[in-house]
Write an enzyme that holds these catalytic residues in place. Structure first.
Site, mmCIF file in Angstrom:
data_model
loop_
_atom_site.group_PDB
_atom_site.id
_atom_site.type_symbol
_atom_site.label_atom_id
_atom_site.label_comp_id
_atom_site.label_asym_id
_atom_site.label_seq_id
_atom_site.Cartn_x
_atom_site.Cartn_y
_atom_site.Cartn_z
ATOM 1 C CD GLU A 182 -3.313 -1.221 0.880
ATOM 2 O OE1 GLU A 182 -3.905 -0.188 1.196
ATOM 3 O OE2 GLU A 182 -3.908 -2.189 0.331
ATOM 4 C CG HIS A 257 -2.670 2.594 5.065
ATOM 5 N ND1 HIS A 257 -3.589 3.381 4.395
ATOM 6 C CD2 HIS A 257 -2.526 1.476 4.321
ATOM 7 C CE1 HIS A 257 -3.978 2.758 3.303
ATOM 8 N NE2 HIS A 257 -3.360 1.599 3.237
ATOM 9 C CB CYS A 379 -4.400 9.825 3.336
ATOM 10 S SG CYS A 379 -4.639 8.941 4.856
HETATM 11 O O1 SUG Z 1 -7.729 2.735 1.350
HETATM 12 N N1 SUG Z 1 -10.426 4.912 1.711
HETATM 13 C C1 SUG Z 1 -8.997 4.720 1.641
HETATM 14 C C2 SUG Z 1 -8.303 5.715 2.539
HETATM 15 C C3 SUG Z 1 -6.820 5.709 2.331
HETATM 16 C C4 SUG Z 1 -6.107 6.487 3.350
HETATM 17 N N2 SUG Z 1 -4.719 6.478 3.067
HETATM 18 C C5 SUG Z 1 -3.719 6.457 3.992
HETATM 19 N N3 SUG Z 1 -3.926 6.137 5.225
HETATM 20 N N4 SUG Z 1 -2.532 6.673 3.571
HETATM 21 C C6 SUG Z 1 -8.592 3.299 2.008
HETATM 22 O O2 SUG Z 1 -9.116 2.784 3.004
HETATM 23 C C7 SUG Z 1 -12.729 4.714 0.985
HETATM 24 C C8 SUG Z 1 -13.536 4.518 -0.256
HETATM 25 C C9 SUG Z 1 -14.990 4.265 0.023
HETATM 26 O O3 SUG Z 1 -15.282 3.553 0.979
HETATM 27 O O4 SUG Z 1 -15.821 4.762 -0.751
HETATM 28 C C10 SUG Z 1 -11.254 4.400 0.811
HETATM 29 O O5 SUG Z 1 -10.877 3.706 -0.109
#
Ligand code: SUG
Length: 463
Positions: A182, A257, A379
């Site tokens: 990731e 993460h 993020c």
């Molecule tokens: O992968 N949310 C992302 C958020 C990513 C955050 N990134 C970091 N922590 N670096 C995920 O969980 C939500 C999409 C939805 O549910 O519609 C989403 O993919």
């Protein structure tokens, strides 16, 4: 130490923020992400989301930080539907998918590429034997909506960081649970100075090919094997790398993460007591490696009796940007949710007042549209350390200045809806609407025809 040197002749950290895409929505797709689950089904405001992101970028650029921008991905990703047994024009494909299983429409419409901390892992040239900047786009295999990002991210990064004399791009890791990757959200580079050698902290959730400690409730998204493979691709030696396991209980508490529970910059590691499976061993390893390069680790520990794990996850205190000011001191950029939670605001004040770390200020930004899907300030950005020559080698218009900010804000205002409900995702007019917008954007950013739909000769007809 020149980590905070803002001059054109300095090697600088550039934060490449993801521009929020026109289909930003709350589909509840993200595994182990409590905010996304809590907001599933709500109506989103893509225009506001993109403008909130741009406002953060502009404020940081105005404060002298090097700010870049990465474009959204084409969504709905109707081109993915052919492989799933839906032939026809894009509009026919979308309609057939919606009729067969609406979940498919939700997954191919996600604007999750905005969270560019997950786009790739990046090693700066100063740490690489061949003195090039190394990139591996993340496979994001843990969910289909995010796995769709990988090839587009690879192509976008290759288009921006195009000069092979300066930039090297590696294959995306095999998209299978053993190599779940990731990106930079699980990678932190610690150093004394952006222009001198650093130590790479790779944080993984569990092992992928052998048995080991693992979370009980949520699947870990990053494996040790994936982190090791990226380190090998980039030519990082054992002296340059530390591999540390995330605390499985933290993953179960919603820390999907590492950047939800720790952030580093220069020699500083700001982290929660419950971040790592073995806190002492992780700090020891970092301290030793940093000592080898003449740097001194500056751990800033947040104890659970000051901020609970639950509050850390709810406010995203650690999903902050730790940035070096021009004078070498640091500031923390946190989500507005931290300002609204008194225990977190008090802890930030305490950190700023403490004489044993270089953090001298904190600043809150409203990125609520993104936060409600589990994406805070950290993020939203991919850090790329670039020398002046490397910056000059980038021909795309991706460094944010006033003119680019204004053009992007006007572009968003022209093309984005201010309301998107889940049912709207099946609206066939979204296909042309978003393609027209993105086609124009690649012109603004001078990216060329980077998206698959721009390269198709037939099949572009949507009705
Ligand atoms: O992968 N949310 C992302 C958020 C990513 C955050 N990134 C970091 N922590 N670096 C995920 O969980 C939500 C999409 C939805 O549910 O519609 C989403 O993919």
């Amino acid at each position: 130490m020149n980590a905070g040197d803002f001059s054109d002749t300095a090697t600088r950290e550039v934060n490449f923020d993801g521009l929020v895409g026109p289909t930003h929505n709350y589909a509840g797709l993200a595994h182990g992400n409590l905010a996304a689950a809590a907001h599933a089904g709500l109506v989103s405001n893509p225009r506001e989301a993109a403008l909130q992101g741009l406002a953060k970028m502009k404020a940081l650029a105005d404060a002298g930080f090097a700010q870049g921008v990465l474009p959204p991905h084409p969504r709905p990703a109707v081109d993915a539907l052919g492989a799933l047994g839906f032939p026809g024009t894009p509009a026919e494909q979308l309609a057939a998918a919606a009729a067969a299983d609406f979940s498919l429409v939700r997954t191919i419409s996600s604007a999750a590429a905005m969270w560019t901390a997950n786009a790739a892992t990046v090693t700066p040239s100063v740490d690489a034997a061949d003195r090039r900047v190394h990139f591996t786009a993340a496979n994001l295999q843990s969910s289909y909506h995010r796995a769709l990002e990988a090839p587009v991210t690879r192509d976008v990064l290759a288009a921006i960081f195009a000069d092979e004399a300066y930039f090297a791009h590696h294959p995306i890791l095999p998209a299978t649970p053993a190599f779940g990757d990731e990106g930079a959200a699980n990678h932190t580079r610690l150093c004394d100075d952006y222009g001198t050698s650093g130590v790479h902290l790779f944080v993984y959730g569990q092992t992928g090919l052998s048995e080991g400690r693992a979370p009980k409730h949520f699947r870990a998204r990053q494996t040790l094997e994936a982190s090791q493979a990226v380190a090998r691709q980039h030519g990082l030696t054992t002296d340059q790398s530390v591999f540390a396991q995330q605390n499985p209980a933290a993953i179960d508490a919603g820390v999907f993460h590492n950047d939800v529970i720790a952030v580093g910059n220069g020699p500083v590691l700001l982290y929660h007591e419950d971040a790592f499976a073995d806190e002492a061993a992780t700090l020891d390893a970092l301290e030793t490696r940093l000592m080898d390069i003449g740097a001194v680790l500056a751990p800033v520990r947040v104890a659970r009796d000051r901020v609970s794990l639950e509050t850390a996850v709810a406010t995203y205190l650690f999903n902050s940007q730790l940035l070096s000011n021009a004078d070498g001191s640091m500031r923390v950029i946190v989500p507005a949710e931290c300002e609204h939670e008194p225990t977190v605001a008090a802890e930030l004040d305490r950190i700023v007042a403490a004489p044993d770390n270089p953090i001298t200020g904190w600043q809150a930004f409203d990125v609520k549209q993104s936060m409600d899907n589990g994406g805070g300030p950290a993020c939203l950005r991919l850090r790329v350390i670039l020398s002046p020559a490397e910056r000059a080698a980038i021909k795309a218009r991706v460094f944010l200045d006033d003119a680019l900010h204004d053009e992007l804000a006007a572009w968003v205002t022209r093309h984005y809806r201010d309301r998107l409900a889940i049912a709207d995702l099946a609206d066939p007019t979204l296909i042309d609407e978003t393609r027209t917008a993105l086609d124009e954007l690649t012109g603004i950013l001078r990216l060329g025809s980077v998206y698959p739909f721009q390269r198709e000769t037939s099949c572009t007809q949507t009705r």
